[in-house]
Write a protein that holds these residues in place. Structure first.
Motif, PDB file in Angstrom:
ATOM      1  N   ARG A 129      -3.111  -0.480  -7.798  1.00 55.19           N
ATOM      2  CA  ARG A 129      -2.938   0.617  -8.741  1.00 55.19           C
ATOM      3  C   ARG A 129      -1.705   1.425  -8.365  1.00 55.19           C
ATOM      4  O   ARG A 129      -1.491   1.778  -7.209  1.00 55.19           O
ATOM      5  N   VAL A 130      -0.876   1.700  -9.366  1.00 53.79           N
ATOM      6  CA  VAL A 130       0.321   2.513  -9.155  1.00 53.79           C
ATOM      7  C   VAL A 130       0.290   3.670 -10.146  1.00 53.79           C
ATOM      8  O   VAL A 130      -0.449   3.655 -11.133  1.00 53.79           O
ATOM      9  N   SER A 131       1.096   4.662  -9.886  1.00 55.21           N
ATOM     10  CA  SER A 131       1.144   5.809 -10.796  1.00 55.21           C
ATOM     11  C   SER A 131       2.531   6.433 -10.752  1.00 55.21           C
ATOM     12  O   SER A 131       3.298   6.230  -9.809  1.00 55.21           O
ATOM     13  N   GLY A 132       2.828   7.182 -11.785  1.00 53.30           N
ATOM     14  CA  GLY A 132       4.110   7.869 -11.851  1.00 53.30           C
ATOM     15  C   GLY A 132       4.132   8.800 -13.045  1.00 53.30           C
ATOM     16  O   GLY A 132       3.270   8.745 -13.933  1.00 53.30           O
ATOM     17  N   PHE A 134       4.984   0.688 -17.190  1.00 53.76           N
ATOM     18  CA  PHE A 134       5.252   0.058 -18.486  1.00 53.76           C
ATOM     19  C   PHE A 134       4.019   0.200 -19.366  1.00 53.76           C
ATOM     20  O   PHE A 134       2.892  -0.049 -18.940  1.00 53.76           O
ATOM     21  N   VAL A 135       4.235   0.586 -20.604  1.00 52.66           N
ATOM     22  CA  VAL A 135       3.138   0.794 -21.549  1.00 52.66           C
ATOM     23  C   VAL A 135       3.205  -0.282 -22.626  1.00 52.66           C
ATOM     24  O   VAL A 135       4.196  -0.400 -23.343  1.00 52.66           O
ATOM     25  N   ALA A 136       2.153  -1.079 -22.720  1.00 46.60           N
ATOM     26  CA  ALA A 136       2.051  -2.080 -23.786  1.00 46.60           C
ATOM     27  C   ALA A 136       0.666  -1.913 -24.402  1.00 46.60           C
ATOM     28  O   ALA A 136      -0.273  -2.589 -24.032  1.00 46.60           O
ATOM     29  N   GLY A 137       0.546  -0.988 -25.330  1.00 48.04           N
ATOM     30  CA  GLY A 137      -0.766  -0.629 -25.850  1.00 48.04           C
ATOM     31  C   GLY A 137      -1.423   0.335 -24.893  1.00 48.04           C
ATOM     32  O   GLY A 137      -1.587   1.516 -25.160  1.00 48.04           O
ATOM     33  N   ALA A 149       0.820  -1.212   0.000  1.00 48.60           N
ATOM     34  CA  ALA A 149       0.000   0.000   0.000  1.00 48.60           C
ATOM     35  C   ALA A 149       0.856   1.266   0.000  1.00 48.60           C
ATOM     36  O   ALA A 149       0.412   2.323  -0.462  1.00 48.60           O
ATOM     37  N   GLU A 150       2.092   1.172   0.501  1.00 46.36           N
ATOM     38  CA  GLU A 150       2.958   2.344   0.567  1.00 46.36           C
ATOM     39  C   GLU A 150       3.458   2.786  -0.813  1.00 46.36           C
ATOM     40  O   GLU A 150       3.994   3.884  -0.951  1.00 46.36           O
ATOM     41  N   LEU A 151       3.263   1.947  -1.843  1.00 44.54           N
ATOM     42  CA  LEU A 151       3.654   2.345  -3.185  1.00 44.54           C
ATOM     43  C   LEU A 151       2.853   3.555  -3.675  1.00 44.54           C
ATOM     44  O   LEU A 151       3.274   4.256  -4.595  1.00 44.54           O
ATOM     45  N   PRO A 161      -1.218   1.665 -20.658  1.00 44.42           N
ATOM     46  CA  PRO A 161      -0.313   1.623 -19.509  1.00 44.42           C
ATOM     47  C   PRO A 161      -0.681   0.508 -18.537  1.00 44.42           C
ATOM     48  O   PRO A 161      -1.848   0.311 -18.224  1.00 44.42           O
ATOM     49  N   VAL A 162       0.328  -0.245 -18.097  1.00 42.50           N
ATOM     50  CA  VAL A 162       0.103  -1.302 -17.105  1.00 42.50           C
ATOM     51  C   VAL A 162       0.245  -0.657 -15.727  1.00 42.50           C
ATOM     52  O   VAL A 162       1.311  -0.686 -15.116  1.00 42.50           O
ATOM     53  N   GLU A 163      -0.846  -0.068 -15.257  1.00 41.33           N
ATOM     54  CA  GLU A 163      -0.811   0.680 -13.999  1.00 41.33           C
ATOM     55  C   GLU A 163      -1.261  -0.171 -12.813  1.00 41.33           C
ATOM     56  O   GLU A 163      -1.490   0.344 -11.722  1.00 41.33           O
ATOM     57  N   THR A 164      -1.435  -1.480 -13.051  1.00 40.23           N
ATOM     58  CA  THR A 164      -1.819  -2.394 -11.979  1.00 40.23           C
ATOM     59  C   THR A 164      -0.725  -3.431 -11.795  1.00 40.23           C
ATOM     60  O   THR A 164      -0.381  -4.147 -12.740  1.00 40.23           O
ATOM     61  N   TRP A 165      -0.174  -3.495 -10.589  1.00 38.71           N
ATOM     62  CA  TRP A 165       0.799  -4.534 -10.249  1.00 38.71           C
ATOM     63  C   TRP A 165       0.113  -5.537  -9.342  1.00 38.71           C
ATOM     64  O   TRP A 165      -0.558  -5.154  -8.374  1.00 38.71           O
ATOM     65  N   ASN A 166       0.277  -6.825  -9.645  1.00 37.26           N
ATOM     66  CA  ASN A 166      -0.328  -7.870  -8.818  1.00 37.26           C
ATOM     67  C   ASN A 166       0.661  -8.310  -7.747  1.00 37.26           C
ATOM     68  O   ASN A 166       1.690  -8.908  -8.045  1.00 37.26           O
TER      69      ASN A 166
END
Length: 312
Positions: free
Chosen positions: A220-223, A196-199, A186-188, A201-206
């Protein structure tokens, strides 16, 4: 004998036209012009004395006689291919052309050294290697071996597990000194995450929310930085721009040298694997067997990566 060769050529072209759905698509697949394909089909019809294809400017379909002929032709061509595979499988020395495909970065870092070592060991084999992140149809495109990263390899194919797809969340020492080290997923939310963008943005890390390996939580992450290339993702992490989700094989040396530091390792699941995939057959060509064997030797835990020998 010449008539037999012409018959097989005609069968192959007709089946290709039917499977591709048009003369133009078949021509592209066969490396011929549309007019040449049309001429071959017309020549086959003239030799047989029957109409095989009913063609208009907008559509194309098999006649009743064409349907029966195409079914028999396909069966004959498959039998010829099976005979060739059987003959090839008893050869001790690999030969011919080996067609492989692999994801771009995995291919560059881990597969190409194996390809080079394979060619040095078997100089009579010609290798066509496609490094691409698109999903390749093995049968449609005549691929002998596909290296794929997946949780579920296709059930209709032989899938030999080479390794786990080990991921690592990592950042530079400078970034962690500035922003602090996350202790829980959660601290992320308080960190710059390189997306990473593949078509899209992959804004979800499992990640695993707990120590329970069976339960993962989409986070959900962001930057501010989005990139579509894994090498660029690594470079951004090395530059101190944030935390990145990267394959461990790509950053092993960076982690060992202290250029990057891993974070949240306990929360990263290992659900996917690296597989060598090929079509099932009682007669696997020796070139395929030898290449897959070399892949397995190379990917064994603790074994160093294959490095091609220098000539001269």
């Amino acid at each position: 004998m010449l008539e037999h060769r012409e018959a097989i050529t005609g069968m192959s072209i007709l089946v290709a036209v039917v499977e591709a759905g048009s003369l133009t698509a078949a021509a592209a697949r066969l490396g011929m012009t549309s007019s040449a394909v049309s001429k071959q089909v017309s020549r086959l019809e003239a030799r047989l004395g029957i109409r095989l294809l009913q063609r208009t400017t907008r559509s194309m379909q098999l006649t009743e006689a064409g349907t029966r002929y195409c079914e028999r032709a396909r069966s004959i061509l498959e039998s010829i291919e099976a005979v060739e595979r059987e003959a090839e499988s008893v050869q001790e020395t690999p030969h011919g052309t080996l067609r492989i495909t692999a994801p771009t970065v995995l291919g560059q870092v881990r597969i190409m050294p194996v390809v080079l070592a394979f060619q040095q060991a078997h100089p009579s084999v010609k290798v066509h290697a496609e490094l691409s992140d698109r999903r390749v149809d093995l049968i449609e495109e005549g691929i002998d071996v596909a290296i794929r990263i997946t949780a579920q390899p296709p059930p209709a194919f032989v899938a030999r597990r080479l390794d786990n797809d080990q991921r690592v969340l990592c950042a530079s020492t400078g970034y962690l000194a500035r922003a602090g080290r996350p202790r829980r997923p959660a601290e992320l939310a308080n960190h710059e995450c390189i997306v990473f963008v593949a078509g899209q943005p992959v804004e979800t890390w499992n990640l695993r929310a707990t120590e329970d390996a069976e339960h993962t939580t989409p986070l959900r992450v962001s930057g501010r930085l989005h990139v579509n290339n894994t090498h660029a993702l690594r470079q951004a992490a090395l530059a101190g721009l944030g935390i990145a989700d990267l394959p461990r094989y790509l950053v092993e040396e960076d982690l060992a040298a202290g250029r990057l530091e891993s974070v949240l390792e306990r929360f990263i699941p290992v659900g996917r694997g690296v597989f060598a995939i090929y079509a099932p057959s009682p007669y696997v060509p020796v070139k395929v067997r030898r290449f897959v064997e070399l892949l397995e030797e190379t990917f064994q835990p603790g074994r160093p990566h294959v490095r091609p020998r220098r000539r001269g």
